[in-house]
Design an enzyme around this catalytic site. Structure first.
Site, PDB file in Angstrom:
ATOM      1  N   THR A 190      36.271  79.237  74.211  1.00  0.00           N
ATOM      2  CA  THR A 190      37.604  79.053  74.808  1.00  0.00           C
ATOM      3  C   THR A 190      38.705  79.145  73.755  1.00  0.00           C
ATOM      4  O   THR A 190      38.440  79.048  72.553  1.00  0.00           O
ATOM      5  CB  THR A 190      37.706  77.678  75.495  1.00  0.00           C
ATOM      6  OG1 THR A 190      37.613  76.661  74.488  1.00  0.00           O
ATOM      7  CG2 THR A 190      36.629  77.475  76.534  1.00  0.00           C
ATOM      8  N   CYS A 191      39.946  79.270  74.235  1.00  0.00           N
ATOM      9  CA  CYS A 191      41.106  79.330  73.331  1.00  0.00           C
ATOM     10  C   CYS A 191      41.586  77.932  72.992  1.00  0.00           C
ATOM     11  O   CYS A 191      42.794  77.694  72.904  1.00  0.00           O
ATOM     12  CB  CYS A 191      42.240  80.104  73.987  1.00  0.00           C
ATOM     13  SG  CYS A 191      41.852  81.813  74.227  1.00  0.00           S
ATOM     14  N   ASP A 192      40.694  77.000  72.869  1.00  0.00           N
ATOM     15  CA  ASP A 192      41.086  75.627  72.553  1.00  0.00           C
ATOM     16  C   ASP A 192      40.515  75.289  71.186  1.00  0.00           C
ATOM     17  O   ASP A 192      39.303  75.438  70.956  1.00  0.00           O
ATOM     18  CB  ASP A 192      40.529  74.673  73.622  1.00  0.00           C
ATOM     19  CG  ASP A 192      41.152  73.302  73.502  1.00  0.00           C
ATOM     20  OD1 ASP A 192      41.809  72.874  74.463  1.00  0.00           O
ATOM     21  OD2 ASP A 192      40.980  72.652  72.449  1.00  0.00           O
ATOM     22  N   ASN A 243      39.909  77.837  80.939  1.00  0.00           N
ATOM     23  CA  ASN A 243      40.093  79.171  80.334  1.00  0.00           C
ATOM     24  C   ASN A 243      39.464  80.282  81.180  1.00  0.00           C
ATOM     25  O   ASN A 243      39.183  81.371  80.681  1.00  0.00           O
ATOM     26  CB  ASN A 243      39.471  79.252  78.936  1.00  0.00           C
ATOM     27  CG  ASN A 243      40.374  78.737  77.832  1.00  0.00           C
ATOM     28  OD1 ASN A 243      40.441  79.305  76.763  1.00  0.00           O
ATOM     29  ND2 ASN A 243      41.088  77.666  78.079  1.00  0.00           N
TER      30      ASN A 243
END
Ligand SMILES: Cc1ncc(COP(=O)(O)O)c(C=O)c1O
Length: 377
Positions: free
Chosen positions: A324-326, A367
């Site tokens: 994910t973009c986390d 996401n």
């Protein structure tokens, strides 16, 4: 433990994307091991560990009872064939209307850890059996449960006294020594406190009858853990030490120890990269991370065994991260994970010991990644 049945399933079904595969035969073996190790204890499977209907049906058929955390879990246990007398509402934090709903379903066994919760139960489930949870230090647990649940033993005495005064059945004491507990002495320490509550109330004429010894039984990750038999012996010894020949009814609530080693997650390497040309540390990104089911890698608490198709080749430590973009979606960085240098983008890896606390932690499409799929075979 990757069983042949799991390997055959993955080879023939070739599921796309990350997924958990649970082998029911392993769950059944675990249930029998608990039964054998603690023959005097009733087993209440902690539904939160993995509520897959197939698992609940198997355990209901084997005679298990169920520890539930919510009305939804109560409904799942009933659906699986458990009768209400085999279900406890073990969460100490409940809305009064949920207690009433559970009572309508016929549930009569409730956890509490304060007078305020006792008062809710007296109103919404009159006459029910209650057990009071005492705090434990969580020492020795890889996933300690903190001070969120339980009260000190002296307060448990007040709580159960109040329960009796309100017409409830002051039934017993519970504790949870922390999840993935590898210190066999943890139960002895908690039973010392449980006994003190029994003794204080007995002096007032309130006779408790049950100790709920919770979960905490470990599953094997990277190191061996004591067998269920070893836990059974240590616990029986501690019970005898504290209660002599008047051992009360006992309950255990295994979650991780019942299903952890029955599941394997199949995942794919999405990317392998470095942060600079002269940097030796590889970053390996999988298609599953903290938000896809591996939440227990938080603070690097649980370290899962990972099997790759290149095992046997030379290894070097890598940072392991999710897709994910986390930026929190990094699993092992403080303590990098050794993986083969030959590992390649597109390789499939097996993450073992993932039968417990994975599907239920997996976020709904965070996401855009779908929740972890699960196959129970
Ligand atoms: C009340 C209760 N019982 C049992 C369990 C299961 O614990 P474990 O998975 O360590 O066996 C939990 C886990 O959080 C719990 O909260």
């Amino acid at each position: 433990m990757t069983t042949q049945r799991i390997l055959d399933f993955l080879a023939t079904r070739r599921p796309n994307g990350p997924c958990l595969v649970v082998d029911l035969e392993v769950v059944q073996d675990n249930y029998h091991a608990f039964e054998k190790a603690l023959p005097q204890s009733r087993i209440f499977y902690a539904v939160k560990a993995n509520p897959a209907p197939e698992i609940l049906r198997l355990l209901a058929g084997l005679g298990s009872s169920f520890d539930t955390a919510s009305v939804a879990e109560i409904e799942m246990a009933l659906e699986a064939g458990a009768t209400p007398d085999r279900i406890s509402y073990g969460n100490t934090i409940k809305k009064e209307r949920d207690i009433a709903r559970a009572h309508e379903f016929g549930i009569r066994l409730f956890a509490v850890d304060c007078v305020e919760e006792v008062e809710k139960i007296a109103r919404a489930a009159p006459g029910a059996q209650v057990f009071c949870r005492v705090l434990t230090d969580g020492e020795g647990a890889e996933w300690p449960l903190s001070r969120k649940f339980g009260c000190v033993p002296a307060m448990a005495v007040d709580v159960l006294r109040r329960a009796a005064a309100l017409g409830l059945d002051a039934y017993g004491v519970s504790f949870h020594v922390g999840s993935q507990q590898t210190d066999l002495a943890a139960w002895d320490r908690a039973l010392t406190d449980a006994k003190s509550v029994f003794a204080a109330l007995a002096a007032e004429g309130i006779v408790l009858r049950m100790v709920n010894m919770g979960g905490g039984f470990p599953t094997r990750y990277l190191s061996d853990v004591p067998t269920a038999q070893a836990y059974g012996e240590a616990i029986f010894e501690a019970l005898s030490k504290h209660f002599g020949n008047r051992i009360p009814e006992t309950i255990i609530e295994p979650g991780r120890g019942m299903v952890g080693n029955a599941g394997v997650i199949k995942s794919e390497v999405v990317l392998i990269s470095k942060k600079a040309d002269n940097d030796n540390l590889r970053w390996v990104y999988l298609d599953i991370g903290k938000f896809g089911g591996l939440a227990e890698t938080m603070d690097e608490a649980i370290r899962y065994p990972i099997v790759t198709p290149r095992d046997g080749d030379a290894v070097e430590p890598c940072v392991l991260a999710g897709p994910t973009c986390d930026s929190a979606d990094v699993m092992y960085e403080k303590n990098p994970y050794p993986l083969p240098l030959s590992l390649t983008i597109g390789d499939e890896v097996l993450i073992e010991g993932t039968g417990a606390y994975t599907t239920t932690y997996s976020a709904i499409a965070f996401n855009g990644f779908e929740p972890l799929r699960s196959y129970v075979i």
